[in-house]
Design an enzyme around this catalytic site. Structure first.
Site, mmCIF file in Angstrom:
data_model
loop_
_atom_site.group_PDB
_atom_site.id
_atom_site.type_symbol
_atom_site.label_atom_id
_atom_site.label_comp_id
_atom_site.label_asym_id
_atom_site.label_seq_id
_atom_site.Cartn_x
_atom_site.Cartn_y
_atom_site.Cartn_z
ATOM 1 N N ARG A 193 35.478 97.237 70.138
ATOM 2 C CA ARG A 193 35.913 96.400 69.011
ATOM 3 C C ARG A 193 36.853 97.171 68.091
ATOM 4 O O ARG A 193 36.623 98.344 67.788
ATOM 5 C CB ARG A 193 34.705 95.917 68.205
ATOM 6 C CG ARG A 193 33.773 94.992 68.968
ATOM 7 C CD ARG A 193 32.659 94.484 68.057
ATOM 8 N NE ARG A 193 31.912 93.403 68.683
ATOM 9 C CZ ARG A 193 30.806 93.577 69.396
ATOM 10 N NH1 ARG A 193 30.312 94.787 69.559
ATOM 11 N NH2 ARG A 193 30.195 92.530 69.937
ATOM 12 N N GLN A 216 30.257 100.121 71.620
ATOM 13 C CA GLN A 216 28.808 99.915 71.535
ATOM 14 C C GLN A 216 28.242 99.470 72.876
ATOM 15 O O GLN A 216 28.938 98.822 73.674
ATOM 16 C CB GLN A 216 28.490 98.822 70.491
ATOM 17 C CG GLN A 216 28.744 99.225 69.051
ATOM 18 C CD GLN A 216 28.475 98.062 68.115
ATOM 19 O OE1 GLN A 216 29.318 97.190 67.967
ATOM 20 N NE2 GLN A 216 27.302 98.064 67.495
ATOM 21 N N LYS A 267 34.827 97.512 59.856
ATOM 22 C CA LYS A 267 33.762 97.039 60.742
ATOM 23 C C LYS A 267 32.756 98.156 61.018
ATOM 24 O O LYS A 267 31.538 97.974 60.904
ATOM 25 C CB LYS A 267 34.359 96.531 62.037
ATOM 26 C CG LYS A 267 33.333 95.938 62.989
ATOM 27 C CD LYS A 267 33.958 95.502 64.291
ATOM 28 C CE LYS A 267 34.751 94.223 64.173
ATOM 29 N NZ LYS A 267 36.160 94.360 63.928
ATOM 30 N N HIS A 283 47.764 67.497 29.337
ATOM 31 C CA HIS A 283 49.070 67.875 28.795
ATOM 32 C C HIS A 283 50.225 67.312 29.622
ATOM 33 O O HIS A 283 51.155 66.706 29.096
ATOM 34 C CB HIS A 283 49.178 69.398 28.728
ATOM 35 C CG HIS A 283 50.501 69.863 28.202
ATOM 36 N ND1 HIS A 283 51.565 70.122 29.037
ATOM 37 C CD2 HIS A 283 50.939 70.048 26.946
ATOM 38 C CE1 HIS A 283 52.606 70.478 28.297
ATOM 39 N NE2 HIS A 283 52.254 70.435 27.033
ATOM 40 N N GLY A 312 39.007 88.454 63.209
ATOM 41 C CA GLY A 312 39.701 88.031 64.413
ATOM 42 C C GLY A 312 41.152 88.458 64.498
ATOM 43 O O GLY A 312 41.857 88.041 65.419
ATOM 44 N N THR A 333 38.982 92.348 70.522
ATOM 45 C CA THR A 333 37.685 92.844 70.992
ATOM 46 C C THR A 333 37.641 92.654 72.507
ATOM 47 O O THR A 333 38.123 91.632 73.025
ATOM 48 C CB THR A 333 36.538 92.064 70.326
ATOM 49 O OG1 THR A 333 36.462 92.444 68.943
ATOM 50 C CG2 THR A 333 35.198 92.377 70.993
ATOM 51 N N GLU A 363 27.699 88.440 62.503
ATOM 52 C CA GLU A 363 27.687 88.099 63.921
ATOM 53 C C GLU A 363 26.410 88.663 64.541
ATOM 54 O O GLU A 363 26.037 89.808 64.257
ATOM 55 C CB GLU A 363 28.936 88.625 64.623
ATOM 56 C CG GLU A 363 30.210 87.935 64.148
ATOM 57 C CD GLU A 363 31.459 88.426 64.864
ATOM 58 O OE1 GLU A 363 31.316 89.031 65.953
ATOM 59 O OE2 GLU A 363 32.569 88.208 64.347
ATOM 60 N N ARG A 400 30.354 91.212 57.425
ATOM 61 C CA ARG A 400 31.481 91.355 56.488
ATOM 62 C C ARG A 400 31.249 90.400 55.322
ATOM 63 O O ARG A 400 30.534 89.409 55.468
ATOM 64 C CB ARG A 400 32.810 91.022 57.175
ATOM 65 C CG ARG A 400 32.904 89.607 57.670
ATOM 66 C CD ARG A 400 34.312 89.273 58.132
ATOM 67 N NE ARG A 400 34.643 89.876 59.383
ATOM 68 C CZ ARG A 400 34.462 89.318 60.578
ATOM 69 N NH1 ARG A 400 33.896 88.116 60.654
ATOM 70 N NH2 ARG A 400 34.811 89.925 61.670
ATOM 71 N N GLN A 404 27.987 92.641 63.719
ATOM 72 C CA GLN A 404 29.006 92.751 62.680
ATOM 73 C C GLN A 404 28.495 92.108 61.404
ATOM 74 O O GLN A 404 27.704 91.161 61.448
ATOM 75 C CB GLN A 404 30.299 92.050 63.102
ATOM 76 C CG GLN A 404 31.463 92.255 62.144
ATOM 77 C CD GLN A 404 32.795 91.905 62.776
ATOM 78 O OE1 GLN A 404 33.120 92.388 63.844
ATOM 79 N NE2 GLN A 404 33.556 91.052 62.127
#
Length: 844
Positions: free
Chosen positions: A97, A163, A20, A804, A112, A116, A273, A287, A285
């Protein structure tokens, strides 16, 4: 340094700051708006928690680990560093976080899984939140997720991102590609007022926006509450009006454009996010979206349509890079032998992505001949694929090209004339015994050619491997395949030509002789019946040669004759039975037990053949016209006498692939011993030209390592699209799942009704099936068919009447339903089900 400012973090520091934080640092460096902050590194986590001691000293107890971490005292110097970082941010509310080293991996986002904490106020609360983030690495959900994704617990460390808190008016999640359909041209936004926690946690149904170009499609969610920062710290839930949109269309477009910029920066679709505060949009965020199916590299402009070769071949796993190259080279060789254009090392429509192989069939959707023929071919081979294909024909992006496709007609005419298809059909029908003898003679010729003396050097072996495909295997396949096509066509036309039902024809096509695959299975069954009551430790007893002589001789001959086969056998990178016979020996052990319990697969096969003869006579006897009856009897006899040869083209292919593998393994041994590659199996993560480079002295170890990681990631993938568009869309996601009132619907593949215990099997290796159990599988290839001898029925997610698995099920006389969407997840292992082969339904 135990604490780093966020702007000093980059992607290369993932082991120190976690996924992250590394991504946030990348965003900051690229000029995106990210709330300022700092990172408490993984070194601090290790110093405080001593993860290795905890793991060694505890009985694998996550709750005890969590409690120790939460109550551990922090070193004074770390407290000082964290407090100083907090003061640099203004000492106001912060978001704390988790950032794990196993986070935001290409195959698993870990979204998740760790905790956080928002709106953390004051230094004491901050220190407590840091400890709780560390402890969240050991929640039950995080431990289970790592185990499911094959991540070692002891290898994971945790950093913590602190943050400045964004007092968000609105927040949510943005996907820069549609995560449901896979469409890379769409952005999907979920939003709610207040903090993004209500969206991420799933506590409300958020507003949902799909942005495609300039068009915004909005659906308001049921969001009666919103999460907001509390004055004393932490968060609170407040009531709100669900009918008011959290963002407007213009904001949705702006977020989508911002997301596209983020995706361009990272070079892959992103899960972002975001939060909108009084001063604008902030990114909290980003990812990768790990669930999207990989796309082939496409040189042609415009939207393209791909059909899965993996699905068609019943291979529910990615191929190795050399497996893709081998398949492409062999296909090109066969096409050239048939007089069709195939320059280069793979056919022009051939595509691959992540080891999954596709054909570009865009042109078939744009001309009338393709639209008429392709659905019928798909209906026989993989029925649901045909329905998905037809659902795309109304799409204006695949509009019909004007005019009559004369070029295609001419090409078809040249193909039929060059390969004398009408004469072949007449000759095969006139003397089927001669056609069979000649076909099997070609197979023995191929065996003889492939058994040539071993070459001396790696360079010579590489050329011999290519020769095995292009000079030995391709000509035999090209000889056999056209002779099988008319018989397969006649088999599909039998209901109309004989005025019989599909179910009756299924019976006629059971107990078919001259099939190399069913004969292989019955040979293995026969060997097993000579073992006797003592079947324990069969593999060990085979290796130390302590089995009865008759059994040892039979197994040796079986592996010499059929050892080139395996599950997923079209991939040259997969070991053969001759290399690892444990799977075959496990089957023999199971056969011996079931045979001793009274089940007789060989007798059942003979009974199927007898029933087929009786049914054929009944069909003929009720035809009122004598000429029609004679024609029907002739056709039924010829199809029964020749249909078993349908396996021969692939049988030849697997002989050639196995021979190629043998040479490649020897090359791998030589290159590994001279330290030009790290492992002998590395050769299967190159193509032929790249392997030639390594033989010449070039170093491709970085390329090999990257491809091994890709292969490892794709092996975990549980979903394989039948059809895929070049924008990433999986068209099947837009079709409804077919259900009956109390079960599932697929396609009829083999007549009959049976009730039994469902045995859900995704990999035939080490799998066992007791007599009377119903095999439920994603798909099957010849490596699966020994399981059919003890199955009472078959349900497959993939496949059609001529696939098959369907063909072998008919030959063994077991009811089968194929093309049942999500069968392996919607049917529970051990559940009693009833399958109706005649109607294509499954009762749960």
């Amino acid at each position: 340094m135990p604490v780093l400012r966020l702007e000093k973090v980059n992607a290369r520091m993932g082991e120190v700051v976690g996924g992250k934080a590394a991504n946030l640092g990348e965003l900051l460096a690229a000029g995106f708006r990210v709330p300022p902050g700092f990172v408490i590194t993984t070194d601090a986590y290790e110093d405080v928690c001593r993860v290795t001691d905890l793991l060694d000293g505890l009985p694998n107890s996550a709750p005890e680990i969590r409690e120790r971490i939460r109550t551990t005292a922090l070193p004074p110097e770390l407290i000082t560093a964290i407090t100083a970082g907090h003061e640099e941010l203004g000492a106001g509310p912060v978001a704390v976080r988790s950032s794990a080293t196993a986070e935001d991996l290409p195959h698993a986002s870990f979204a998740g899984q760790q905790d956080t904490y928002l709106n953390v106020v004051g230094p004491e609360a901050l220190l407590d939140a840091v400890r709780r983030c560390w402890a969240s690495l050991w929640t039950d959900r995080a431990v289970a997720y790592r185990e499911a994704n094959g991540v070692e617990h002891s290898a994971v460390r945790l950093a913590v991102v602190v943050q400045r808190m964004v007092d968000a008016r609105t927040a949510g999640v943005l996907f820069t590609a549609n995560p449901v359909t896979g469409d890379r041209s769409e952005s999907v936004i979920d939003a709610n007022t207040g903090l993004g926690e209500s969206v991420v946690s799933g506590s409300v149904t958020p507003d949902h926006f799909v942005v495609s170009g300039n068009r915004v499609t909005a659906r308001l969610g049921d969001k009666p509450t919103s999460i907001r920062s509390a004055a004393a710290g932490g968060v609170e839930t407040v009531a709100q009006d669900s009918e008011v949109a959290s963002i407007d269309d213009e904001q949705a477009r702006e977020l989508a454009e911002l997301g596209r910029d983020v995706a361009r920066h990272f070079g892959a679709p992103q899960d972002v996010e975001w939060a909108i505060g009084a001063d604008g949009v902030w990114l909290t965020q980003s990812r990768p979206i790990t669930t999207l199916f990989p796309l082939p590299a496409e040189a042609e402009a415009g939207l393209r349509m791909y059909v899965s070769i993996n699905v068609a071949q019943g291979v529910y796993r990615p191929l190795t890079p050399m497996g893709v190259a081998t398949l492409g080279l062999l296909a090109s060789g066969v096409l050239r032998e048939l007089g069709l254009p195939a320059p280069g090392v793979r056919p022009e429509p051939f595509r691959s992505a992540g080891g999954w192989v596709f054909l570009d069939i865009t042109r078939t959707a744009r001309n009338r001949i393709g639209r008429a023929v392709v659905p019928r071919l798909m209906a026989a081979g993989e029925a649901r694929t045909g329905r998905v294909y037809e659902s795309l024909l109304a799409d204006p992006r695949f509009a019909l090209e004007p005019g009559v496709p004369w070029r295609l007609w001419r090409a078809l005419g040249r193909f039929l004339a060059r390969n004398r298809i009408p004469l072949l059909l007449a000759g095969v029908l006139r003397d089927p015994a001669r056609a069979r003898d000649e076909a099997f003679r070609r197979v023995e010729e191929l065996r003889s050619d492939l058994a040539a003396p071993e070459p001396a050097t790696a360079r010579e072996r590489l050329e011999t491997a290519r020769h095995a495909l292009l000079r030995a295997t391709a000509p035999r396949m090209a000889w056999v395949a056209p002779r099988m096509m008319p018989i397969l066509l006649l088999g599909r036309l039998l209901p109309k030509l004989t005025r019989a039902t599909e179910s009756e024809i299924h019976v006629v096509l059971s107990g078919i002789p001259h099939n190399v695959t069913t004969e292989m299975d019955l040979e293995l069954w026969s060997i097993a019946q000579h073992i006797g009551p003592d079947v324990d430790d069969l593999a060990a007893r085979y290796r130390d040669r302590s089995l009865p002589a008759e059994v040892l001789c039979g197994l040796d001959e079986f592996l010499q004759r059929h050892g080139h086969r395996t599950a997923a056998e079209i991939d040259v990178g997969v070991p053969r039975w001759s290399e690892d016979p444990d799977h075959v020996l496990g089957l023999v052990e199971n056969y011996a037990r079931t045979g001793g319990a009274g089940h007789d697969a060989a007798q059942r096969f003979r009974e199927c053949a007898d029933e087929a003869e009786v049914m054929a006579s009944e069909i003929v006897s009720r035809l009122p016209n004598r000429v029609h009856a004679r024609i029907a009897a002739f056709l039924l006899d010829r199809v029964r006498g020749l249909a078993g040869l349908r396996e021969l083209p692939k049988y030849c292919a697997i002989l050639g692939i196995a021979s190629t593998r043998r040479h490649l393994r020897r090359i791998g041994d030589e290159l590994s011993s001279s330290r030009r590659i790290s492992d002998p199996a590395d050769v299967f993560f190159l193509d032929f030209d790249e392997l030639s480079d390594v033989i010449d002295g070039n170093d491709h170890r970085d390329l090999i390592a990257a491809r091994r990681e890709t292969h490892k990631r794709e092996l975990r993938r549980k979903h394989l699209p039948r059809l895929l568009l070049s924008d990433g869309t999986e068209p099947e996601t837009q079709l409804a799942v077919e259900e009956t009132g109390d079960g599932l619907r697929g396609t009829s593949a083999s007549a009959g009704t049976v009730t039994g215990v469902a045995r859900v099997i995704r990999d035939p290796v080490d799998a066992h099936l007791n007599p009377g159990e119903i095999l439920v599988a994603p798909s099957t290839d010849p490596g699966w068919t020994p399981l059919f001898l003890t199955a009472s029925g078959l349900v497959m997610e993939m496949g059609g009447p001529n696939s098959h698995g369907a063909t072998v099920a008919r030959e063994y006389g077991i009811p089968a339903v194929v093309g049942v969407t999500d069968a392996t997840t919607r049917i529970t292992d051990g559940q009693t089900i009833t399958i109706h082969g005649s109607t294509g339904t499954v009762e749960l």
